[in-house]
Design an enzyme around this catalytic site. Structure first.
Site, PDB file in Angstrom:
ATOM      1  N   LYS A   3     -11.483  -7.003  -4.754  1.00 18.66           N
ATOM      2  CA  LYS A   3     -12.178  -8.258  -4.439  1.00 18.66           C
ATOM      3  C   LYS A   3     -13.668  -7.993  -4.243  1.00 18.66           C
ATOM      4  O   LYS A   3     -14.510  -8.697  -4.781  1.00 18.66           O
ATOM      5  CB  LYS A   3     -11.557  -8.883  -3.184  1.00 18.66           C
TER       6      LYS A   3
ATOM      7  N   GLU B 109     -11.965   3.805  -1.735  1.00 18.56           N
ATOM      8  CA  GLU B 109     -10.831   4.418  -2.442  1.00 18.56           C
ATOM      9  C   GLU B 109     -10.804   3.964  -3.906  1.00 18.56           C
ATOM     10  O   GLU B 109     -10.669   4.760  -4.831  1.00 18.56           O
ATOM     11  CB  GLU B 109      -9.504   4.014  -1.778  1.00 18.56           C
TER      12      GLU B 109
ATOM     13  N   GLY C 129      -7.634 -11.154   0.228  1.00 14.55           N
ATOM     14  CA  GLY C 129      -7.069 -10.035  -0.538  1.00 14.55           C
ATOM     15  C   GLY C 129      -5.545 -10.020  -0.541  1.00 14.55           C
ATOM     16  O   GLY C 129      -4.905  -9.900  -1.586  1.00 14.55           O
ATOM     17  N   ARG C 130      -4.945 -10.180   0.645  1.00 11.87           N
ATOM     18  CA  ARG C 130      -3.473 -10.091   0.735  1.00 11.87           C
ATOM     19  C   ARG C 130      -2.785 -11.367   0.248  1.00 11.87           C
ATOM     20  O   ARG C 130      -1.563 -11.462   0.286  1.00 11.87           O
ATOM     21  CB  ARG C 130      -3.051  -9.713   2.152  1.00 11.87           C
TER      22      ARG C 130
ATOM     23  N   GLU D 284      -1.694  -7.313   8.839  1.00  6.96           N
ATOM     24  CA  GLU D 284      -3.148  -7.445   8.685  1.00  6.96           C
ATOM     25  C   GLU D 284      -3.581  -8.879   9.040  1.00  6.96           C
ATOM     26  O   GLU D 284      -4.691  -9.106   9.485  1.00  6.96           O
ATOM     27  CB  GLU D 284      -3.583  -7.085   7.249  1.00  6.96           C
TER      28      GLU D 284
ATOM     29  N   HIS E 181      22.154   4.441   5.453  1.00  8.27           N
ATOM     30  CA  HIS E 181      22.458   5.869   5.535  1.00  8.27           C
ATOM     31  C   HIS E 181      21.287   6.656   6.101  1.00  8.27           C
ATOM     32  O   HIS E 181      21.233   7.873   5.956  1.00  8.27           O
ATOM     33  CB  HIS E 181      22.854   6.385   4.151  1.00  8.27           C
TER      34      HIS E 181
ATOM     35  N   LYS F 272     -13.364   2.640   8.385  1.00  7.56           N
ATOM     36  CA  LYS F 272     -14.133   2.775   7.128  1.00  7.56           C
ATOM     37  C   LYS F 272     -15.520   3.344   7.423  1.00  7.56           C
ATOM     38  O   LYS F 272     -15.987   4.253   6.741  1.00  7.56           O
ATOM     39  CB  LYS F 272     -14.304   1.402   6.452  1.00  7.56           C
TER      40      LYS F 272
HETATM   41  O1  F6P Z   1      -9.265  -2.616   4.146  1.00  5.75           O
HETATM   42  C1  F6P Z   1      -8.572  -3.800   4.096  1.00  5.75           C
HETATM   43  C2  F6P Z   1      -8.882  -4.574   2.861  1.00  5.75           C
HETATM   44  O2  F6P Z   1     -10.073  -5.243   2.996  1.00  5.75           O
HETATM   45  C3  F6P Z   1      -7.738  -5.534   2.529  1.00  5.75           C
HETATM   46  O3  F6P Z   1      -7.799  -6.700   3.250  1.00  5.75           O
HETATM   47  C4  F6P Z   1      -7.893  -5.679   1.072  1.00  5.75           C
HETATM   48  O4  F6P Z   1      -6.760  -6.230   0.475  1.00  5.75           O
HETATM   49  C5  F6P Z   1      -8.170  -4.251   0.667  1.00  5.75           C
HETATM   50  O5  F6P Z   1      -8.973  -3.746   1.712  1.00  5.75           O
HETATM   51  C6  F6P Z   1      -8.819  -4.040  -0.650  1.00  5.75           C
HETATM   52  O6  F6P Z   1     -10.061  -4.671  -0.729  1.00  5.75           O
HETATM   53  P1  F6P Z   1     -10.761  -4.920  -2.121  1.00  5.75           P
HETATM   54  O7  F6P Z   1      -9.878  -5.777  -2.934  1.00  5.75           O
HETATM   55  O8  F6P Z   1     -12.070  -5.564  -1.798  1.00  5.75           O
HETATM   56  O9  F6P Z   1     -10.956  -3.572  -2.774  1.00  5.75           O
END
Ligand code: F6P
Length: 525
Positions: free
Chosen positions: A188, A194, A243-244, A329, A360, A488
């Site tokens: 987003k 990452e 995002g979620r 979240e 199990h 972060k």
């Molecule tokens: O770190 C949490 C977050 O902001 C989530 O809410 C989001 O889905 C994810 O990181 C990834 O963010 P982006 O889509 O901006 O890379």
């Protein structure tokens, strides 16, 4: 009634019901299942195995009314700035036709564009493999849904890389051919460390194929251009899509590539059907509301800190992980919408694995452990494909677990059984306490006909609205996530030191000690 009194009524009901065993609640009310199971088309939610009854449910519904759930739901759907710490509306429902979109033409055009692109990738013959690079909401939704809809998957192979651990990308790239692989960077913000780290390494791996073999999904169109992804392969979305909650947007591109535009549309339709149900059905028969109130009952009345999510469906193996982000979240908050401390317990810890595997491993604790863990069982009446007795056995196990949890097995029953098996009295006396099941352990069963694109869309939207209703009752903003920021920032300041730069002085003793130890381990090679 004011909110305080509504809570008093709920807690009084809990005090009344706590000492009554579920066995007794069933024995004294032959109609309990009919009274406490609710349906919308083929989807049923059975809460009769929760430790509540219609009277208790009545107080929960009063609480929902007192908290203005209906008016606030309507405000959400009307596009009010519901996310009040980021000054944004919350309108992911508009992406599936469940609400009016603020930029309706743009929404429709973007959907058409990404679905047309998905079809070109499916049918163009250029790609054997597609890698989605994203994390959190930019990974879990498409990864969960692509796995869930495996029988509908007739496009190129899909891979999902989320972790910055190089092992994730390395293992994924190992058997792939850069010339025949499409890499989608899904973020987003297009700044997530990452994702950007993985995207840079993937771009290096693609080499000369980069210009044709990379696409992006983001609200940061400038960022995508700077990264070198051509405009025609950048698919946008909007800040009113969290995002979620973004699986319904172009973040769903990998899913659309896997299952095709038509089935993707059915996935959206299923969610829109749940939107309609949520908006139009009275609270007492409204599935997301009832699921939310059951959760409130477990968390705030029965004071249970965790909840297990157990789909009896191997293809829902990522569903617990998906709901973890959605729920924890969104509602893992200690500050209310007005900046005041929340004086109630909020989101429980959600965890789980598919059944029957879970039986199990950790079901021992759920049946006989010292903590009560409420369970959500999720199961389809029919399998996608028939294979001998597999599905009957799966269903039998699902129903057996909720039965065992609710009713248990008394010491008397255990002794009678052992005695009928001809066991010596000494052994019966020694083993009976170990073989006794207390029961009285709550669960909800969510049942539908079949797991297909439509029913998956409906299931996901059910949980989205459940989370929203709980956020209202706890008076928290379910649509921000400030709690992820500090880690972060700290990671950013530590990276230079872990890359060998000098240490700064302002560091706690533990972090400094661990960095020293890491350096020594690296140097001693
Ligand atoms: O770190 C949490 C977050 O902001 C989530 O809410 C989001 O889905 C994810 O990181 C990834 O963010 P982006 O889509 O901006 O890379």
């Amino acid at each position: 009634m004011n909110i305080k009194n509504a809570w008093v009524s709920v807690r009084n009901e809990a005090a009344r019901l706590k000492p009554i065993h579920l066995r007794e609640l069933f024995a004294t009310d032959a109609d309990r299942f009919n009274k406490l199971s609710f349906s919308c088309d083929d989807l049923t939610i059975d809460i009769s195995r929760e430790k509540l009854d219609t009277q208790a449910l009545g107080t929960l519904l009063d609480l929902a009314r007192t908290c203005d759930v209906e008016a606030k739901r309507d405000a959400l759907f009307s596009g009010q700035e519901w996310n009040n710490t980021e000054n944004r509306a919350v309108l992911h429902m508009a992406l599936r036709g469940g609400a009016e979109a603020p930029e309706a033409d743009d929404v429709a055009a973007t959907r058409n564009r990404f679905l047309a692109y998905a079809e070109r990738v499916r049918n163009g013959g250029k790609f054997d493999d597609v890698i989605n690079i994203g994390i959190g909401g930019s990974d879990l939704g498409p990864a969960m849904a692509t796995r869930a809809l495996a029988p509908d998957h007739d496009g190129p192979r899909l891979h999902f890389v989320s972790n910055v651990d190089g092992a994730h990308l390395t293992d994924t790239l190992k058997h792939l051919d850069a010339a025949r692989t499409l890499v989608i960077v899904a973020s987003k913000t297009f700044t997530t460390l990452e994702t950007m780290t993985n995207a840079l390494s993937a771009r290096e791996w693609l080499g000369i194929h980069t210009p044709t073999n990379m696409a992006a999904v983001s609200t940061n169109i400038t960022g995508c251009a700077k990264f070198g992804i051509p405009e025609e392969r950048v698919f946008g979305f909007w800040d009113w899509v969290g995002g979620r909650y973004s699986i319904w947007s172009a973040i769903g591109l990998p899913l659309a590539i896997a299952i095709g535009a038509e089935r993707f549309a059915a996935f959206l339709d299923g969610a829109a059907a749940m939107d309609r149900h949520f908006r139009e059905t009275p609270l007492g028969r409204n599935l997301p509301v009832l699921l939310a109130l059951t959760g409130i009952w477990r968390r705030n009345a029965m004071e249970l800190p965790t909840a297990a999510m157990i789909p009896y469906d191997q293809r829902l193996e990522r569903f617990a992980a998906y709901v973890q982000q959605l729920d924890m979240e969104s509602n893992g908050k200690q500050t209310d919408r007005n900046g005041k401390p929340v004086n109630l317990a909020t989101a429980p810890v959600i965890w789980g694995e598919p059944g029957t595997n879970a039986q199990h491993s950790f079901f021992q604790l759920i049946h006989q452990g010292t903590d009560i863990v409420p369970v959500d069982f999720i199961v389809a009446a029919e399998p996608r494909e028939k294979m001998g007795d597999h599905h009957a056995i799966l269903l039998a196990n699902c129903l057996a677990q909720s039965q065992a949890l609710a009713f248990g097995k008394t010491e008397t029953e255990v002794c009678a059984g052992m005695s009928a098996d001809g066991r010596p009295q000494g052994e019966i006396d020694r083993l009976a306490p170990h073989r006794t099941f207390p029961g009285d352990r709550p669960s909800t069963t969510i049942l539908y006909r079949k797991l297909d694109p439509y029913s998956l869309g409906r299931l996901v939207a059910l949980f989205e609205h459940k989370v929203f209703v709980q956020g209202i009752i706890w008076n928290i903003n379910s649509f921000d996530q400030w709690g992820v920021e500090l880690g972060k920032q700290l990671a950013s300041s530590l990276i230079p030191m872990l890359k060998g730069k000098d240490r700064t002085d302002a560091m706690d003793a533990s972090t400094a000690g661990l960095i020293d130890r890491i350096q020594k381990l690296r140097d001693s090679r």
